[in-house]
Design a protein around this motif. Sequence first.
Motif, PDB file in Angstrom:
ATOM      1  N   VAL A  46       0.847  -1.197   0.000  1.00 55.30           N
ATOM      2  CA  VAL A  46       0.000   0.000   0.000  1.00 55.30           C
ATOM      3  C   VAL A  46       0.880   1.243   0.000  1.00 55.30           C
ATOM      4  O   VAL A  46       1.729   1.408   0.877  1.00 55.30           O
ATOM      5  CB  VAL A  46      -0.950   0.003   1.221  1.00 55.30           C
ATOM      6  N   GLU A  49      -2.852   6.694   1.523  1.00 56.05           N
ATOM      7  CA  GLU A  49      -4.187   6.584   2.120  1.00 56.05           C
ATOM      8  C   GLU A  49      -5.267   6.368   1.063  1.00 56.05           C
ATOM      9  O   GLU A  49      -6.251   5.678   1.320  1.00 56.05           O
ATOM     10  CB  GLU A  49      -4.485   7.828   2.958  1.00 56.05           C
ATOM     11  N   MET A  52      -5.282   2.770   0.274  1.00 58.28           N
ATOM     12  CA  MET A  52      -5.840   2.021   1.404  1.00 58.28           C
ATOM     13  C   MET A  52      -7.358   2.141   1.425  1.00 58.28           C
ATOM     14  O   MET A  52      -8.058   1.160   1.696  1.00 58.28           O
ATOM     15  CB  MET A  52      -5.233   2.524   2.719  1.00 58.28           C
ATOM     16  N   ARG A  56     -10.019  -0.938   1.327  1.00 68.14           N
ATOM     17  CA  ARG A  56     -11.123  -1.111   2.283  1.00 68.14           C
ATOM     18  C   ARG A  56     -12.428  -1.337   1.522  1.00 68.14           C
ATOM     19  O   ARG A  56     -13.250  -2.136   1.925  1.00 68.14           O
ATOM     20  CB  ARG A  56     -11.229   0.108   3.193  1.00 68.14           C
ATOM     21  N   PHE A  91      -1.893   3.190   8.633  1.00 71.80           N
ATOM     22  CA  PHE A  91      -3.017   2.517   9.280  1.00 71.80           C
ATOM     23  C   PHE A  91      -2.516   1.764  10.506  1.00 71.80           C
ATOM     24  O   PHE A  91      -1.327   1.543  10.669  1.00 71.80           O
ATOM     25  CB  PHE A  91      -3.774   1.568   8.337  1.00 71.80           C
TER      26      PHE A  91
END
Length: 128
Positions: A46, A49, A52, A56, A91
Amino acid sequence: EGSECILCPVNWLKHRGKCYWLSEKIRNWQNSRDDCLTNNSQILVVQDENEMAFMRNITQGSNLVWIGLSVSIPEKKWIWANGSRFDEKLFKIEGPPNQNSCVAIRRNDIQSETCNAQYGFICKKNGF
């Protein structure tokens, strides 16, 4: 900007110039990593953000899946499959970085698991 046209193999998902494959095969972490390499890709590292958030989204409703994070020995620090260090601001990982720990995710669930556990996995490669 915006005019780039990237292509991904059939059954791969496109996101920001990269291609992602959410495998339905169940493997341990090492075999997942090897399977990605066989497909001219790598187990997911990753970058930011935004990526990520995309992960998700595509892993909601699925079982846990491996990403390219494991523990370096003897330091017991999280390290990406490409050798780069994990930025803890990206994270939070539930569970300690034990000797045989790798990271699996499902939506907002990001956890340390034994690398021998059997999960699906995510591969990533550049679009063409």
